[in-house]
Design a protein around this motif. Structure first.
Motif, short mmCIF file in Angstrom:
data_model
loop_
_atom_site.label_atom_id
_atom_site.label_comp_id
_atom_site.label_asym_id
_atom_site.label_seq_id
_atom_site.Cartn_x
_atom_site.Cartn_y
_atom_site.Cartn_z
N ASN A 39 0.86 -1.17 0.00
CA ASN A 39 0.00 0.00 0.00
C ASN A 39 0.90 1.23 0.00
O ASN A 39 1.48 1.59 1.03
CB ASN A 39 -0.91 -0.01 1.23
N LEU A 40 1.03 1.86 -1.15
CA LEU A 40 1.93 3.00 -1.29
C LEU A 40 1.46 4.20 -0.49
O LEU A 40 2.27 5.06 -0.13
CB LEU A 40 2.12 3.34 -2.76
N ASN A 41 0.18 4.27 -0.18
CA ASN A 41 -0.30 5.35 0.68
C ASN A 41 0.31 5.25 2.08
O ASN A 41 0.54 6.27 2.73
CB ASN A 41 -1.82 5.36 0.76
N HIS A 42 0.58 4.02 2.53
CA HIS A 42 1.23 3.85 3.82
C HIS A 42 2.66 4.38 3.77
O HIS A 42 3.14 4.98 4.75
CB HIS A 42 1.23 2.38 4.24
N LEU A 43 3.33 4.15 2.67
CA LEU A 43 4.69 4.69 2.50
C LEU A 43 4.66 6.21 2.60
O LEU A 43 5.44 6.81 3.34
CB LEU A 43 5.28 4.26 1.16
N TYR A 68 7.42 6.56 -7.63
CA TYR A 68 6.34 6.92 -6.71
C TYR A 68 6.86 7.82 -5.58
O TYR A 68 6.27 8.85 -5.26
CB TYR A 68 5.69 5.66 -6.12
N ALA A 69 7.96 7.42 -4.97
CA ALA A 69 8.49 8.14 -3.81
C ALA A 69 8.95 9.55 -4.18
O ALA A 69 8.77 10.48 -3.40
CB ALA A 69 9.63 7.35 -3.18
N SER A 70 9.52 9.71 -5.37
CA SER A 70 9.97 11.05 -5.76
C SER A 70 8.78 11.96 -6.05
O SER A 70 8.80 13.13 -5.68
CB SER A 70 10.91 10.98 -6.95
N CYS A 128 6.14 11.46 -2.33
CA CYS A 128 6.70 11.61 -0.97
C CYS A 128 7.75 12.70 -0.91
O CYS A 128 8.40 12.87 0.11
CB CYS A 128 7.30 10.28 -0.51
N GLN A 129 7.96 13.40 -2.01
CA GLN A 129 8.95 14.46 -2.11
C GLN A 129 10.34 14.00 -1.68
O GLN A 129 11.08 14.71 -1.02
CB GLN A 129 8.53 15.70 -1.31
#
Length: 110
Positions: A10-14, A50-52, A55-56
């Motif tokens: 779940n990328l929202n958790h990341l 995704y993270a870049s 999640c900045q």
């Protein structure tokens, strides 16, 4: 042997966990997000992308120059920093050229 096992990420958790870390502990410090070993099996390019974007995160750590080059090839328009935490052979000029040309940062620990 089991064949029906799957892993759901779940990328929202990341994104939530990164924001929580920043809020509680980091006080505007940079994060080097480790994505070595194919992002621990989750897909190095997909997780970095995704993270870049979500999640900045703009610093990523990998274990090898090969992973760093692969990431640059898969996400050529990304301008994040990639740090390589092993495989530093400063005597091999072809590696030095790869680091320089692909804007990859070696970590020298010894």
């Amino acid at each position: 042997m089991r064949f029906d096992t799957e892993l759901a990420v779940n990328l929202n958790h990341l994104r939530f966990n990164i924001s929580l870390l920043r809020e509680r502990y980091l006080d505007n410090q940079k994060i080097i997000f480790m994505i070595k070993a194919n992002a621990y099996g989750h897909g190095i390019a997909e997780i970095a992308d995704y993270a870049s974007k979500n999640c900045q995160l703009d610093h990523f750590g990998v274990a090898s120059l090969g992973e760093a080059i692969y990431l640059r090839e898969k996400l050529p328009k990304s301008d994040f920093k990639i740090w390589v935490f092993s495989e530093i052979n400063i005597r091999d000029m072809s590696l030095a050229t790869a680091y320089r040309e692909q804007n990859i940062l070696p970590v020298i620990s010894d």
